[in-house]
Write a protein that holds these residues in place. Sequence first.
Motif, PDB file in Angstrom:
ATOM      1  N   ARG A 115     -46.285 -60.218 -21.749  1.00  0.00           N
ATOM      2  CA  ARG A 115     -46.746 -58.947 -22.583  1.00  0.00           C
ATOM      3  C   ARG A 115     -48.132 -59.084 -23.097  1.00  0.00           C
ATOM      4  O   ARG A 115     -48.551 -57.887 -23.140  1.00  0.00           O
ATOM      5  N   GLY A 116     -48.732 -60.064 -22.985  1.00  0.00           N
ATOM      6  CA  GLY A 116     -49.704 -60.074 -23.219  1.00  0.00           C
ATOM      7  C   GLY A 116     -50.866 -59.270 -24.821  1.00  0.00           C
ATOM      8  O   GLY A 116     -51.837 -59.006 -25.208  1.00  0.00           O
ATOM      9  N   LYS A 117     -49.649 -59.897 -25.513  1.00  0.00           N
ATOM     10  CA  LYS A 117     -49.608 -60.027 -27.064  1.00  0.00           C
ATOM     11  C   LYS A 117     -50.525 -60.710 -27.876  1.00  0.00           C
ATOM     12  O   LYS A 117     -50.787 -61.513 -27.279  1.00  0.00           O
ATOM     13  N   ILE A 147     -46.489 -64.317 -23.368  1.00  0.00           N
ATOM     14  CA  ILE A 147     -45.566 -64.965 -22.516  1.00  0.00           C
ATOM     15  C   ILE A 147     -44.351 -64.801 -23.524  1.00  0.00           C
ATOM     16  O   ILE A 147     -45.131 -65.648 -24.043  1.00  0.00           O
ATOM     17  N   GLU A 148     -42.943 -63.634 -23.225  1.00  0.00           N
ATOM     18  CA  GLU A 148     -42.416 -63.726 -23.628  1.00  0.00           C
ATOM     19  C   GLU A 148     -41.183 -64.461 -23.245  1.00  0.00           C
ATOM     20  O   GLU A 148     -41.093 -63.851 -21.748  1.00  0.00           O
ATOM     21  N   PHE A 149     -39.992 -65.139 -23.462  1.00  0.00           N
ATOM     22  CA  PHE A 149     -38.934 -65.713 -22.567  1.00  0.00           C
ATOM     23  C   PHE A 149     -37.413 -65.332 -22.631  1.00  0.00           C
ATOM     24  O   PHE A 149     -38.078 -64.938 -24.242  1.00  0.00           O
ATOM     25  N   GLY A 150     -37.062 -65.199 -21.935  1.00  0.00           N
ATOM     26  CA  GLY A 150     -35.504 -64.802 -22.833  1.00  0.00           C
ATOM     27  C   GLY A 150     -35.432 -63.262 -22.069  1.00  0.00           C
ATOM     28  O   GLY A 150     -35.735 -62.557 -21.292  1.00  0.00           O
ATOM     29  N   ALA A 151     -34.262 -62.501 -22.239  1.00  0.00           N
ATOM     30  CA  ALA A 151     -34.165 -60.805 -21.776  1.00  0.00           C
ATOM     31  C   ALA A 151     -34.446 -60.212 -22.445  1.00  0.00           C
ATOM     32  O   ALA A 151     -35.003 -60.056 -23.954  1.00  0.00           O
ATOM     33  N   LYS A 152     -35.457 -59.412 -21.112  1.00  0.00           N
ATOM     34  CA  LYS A 152     -35.685 -57.480 -22.093  1.00  0.00           C
ATOM     35  C   LYS A 152     -34.669 -56.386 -22.599  1.00  0.00           C
ATOM     36  O   LYS A 152     -33.540 -56.530 -21.990  1.00  0.00           O
ATOM     37  N   SER A 173     -31.420 -57.017 -19.434  1.00  0.00           N
ATOM     38  CA  SER A 173     -32.060 -57.536 -18.271  1.00  0.00           C
ATOM     39  C   SER A 173     -32.964 -58.878 -18.125  1.00  0.00           C
ATOM     40  O   SER A 173     -33.538 -58.715 -18.932  1.00  0.00           O
ATOM     41  N   TRP A 174     -32.950 -59.277 -17.544  1.00  0.00           N
ATOM     42  CA  TRP A 174     -33.484 -60.629 -17.314  1.00  0.00           C
ATOM     43  C   TRP A 174     -35.261 -60.377 -16.520  1.00  0.00           C
ATOM     44  O   TRP A 174     -35.825 -61.375 -16.552  1.00  0.00           O
ATOM     45  N   SER A 178     -30.184 -64.718 -36.410  1.00  0.00           N
ATOM     46  CA  SER A 178     -30.742 -65.438 -34.908  1.00  0.00           C
ATOM     47  C   SER A 178     -30.582 -64.914 -33.904  1.00  0.00           C
ATOM     48  O   SER A 178     -30.019 -65.037 -32.461  1.00  0.00           O
ATOM     49  N   LEU A 179     -31.173 -63.841 -33.550  1.00  0.00           N
ATOM     50  CA  LEU A 179     -30.990 -62.953 -32.098  1.00  0.00           C
ATOM     51  C   LEU A 179     -32.654 -63.635 -30.898  1.00  0.00           C
ATOM     52  O   LEU A 179     -32.513 -64.084 -29.757  1.00  0.00           O
ATOM     53  N   ASN A 180     -33.417 -64.062 -31.794  1.00  0.00           N
ATOM     54  CA  ASN A 180     -34.232 -65.419 -30.948  1.00  0.00           C
ATOM     55  C   ASN A 180     -33.660 -66.980 -31.097  1.00  0.00           C
ATOM     56  O   ASN A 180     -35.078 -67.654 -30.650  1.00  0.00           O
TER      57      ASN A 180
END
Length: 202
Positions: A2-4, A9-14, A30-31, A122-124
């Motif tokens: 992601r470059g934030k 880097i972010e993990f999990g579903a998008k 989507s994964w 708790s979505l995260n």
Amino acid sequence: MRGKAGKPIEFGAKLSVSCVDNYVFLGKISWENFNESCHLKEQVEKYKETFGYYPESVHVDKIYRTRENRNWCKERGIRISGPKLGRPPKNVSEEEKKQAHSDECFRNAIEGKFGQAKRRFSLNLVMTKLPETSITSIAITFLVVNLCKLLRQFLSLFLSLFTNNRTGELIKPPFINFDYTLNNFCVLKLIDLSENSWSKVV
């Protein structure tokens, strides 16, 4: 990737999510790292399928404001938020500034829904292992977000039964008129005032 700042880097579903009247509609999970702008047309068509007509306006992030999406929305009479493509104009009218500010505030609703889903539901913290169970967990989270919104609407409707029906009284404290409420309970015979108490319910 992601470059934030702080989170390259972010993990999990998008997720691709839309928000209509503060209700959340889950468009795509989507994964893989897909491009969200490619799914704008699909989500707008789902809106039409659900409600029977196209939305008056679509409030989106910068990544959705491609030339293709703009032309597609224009053909269907849908106003898309954000500035026009190309060099920004030197002179911007007050009306355009006000509209841009209103659009940005309106778009913030979806950001708030993500925050609510992460902080309160708790979505995260999705701990399921299989892709199918993770997708189910995510979908249930947004279902609960919508149910929470629906519950607040029912509560507002319920409380409105206890307010004075004179509009002028609604802006004066107290908002809930207890005399008006007590009289209504007596008329419905839910409270017996012979004991001079709220505790006796018949």
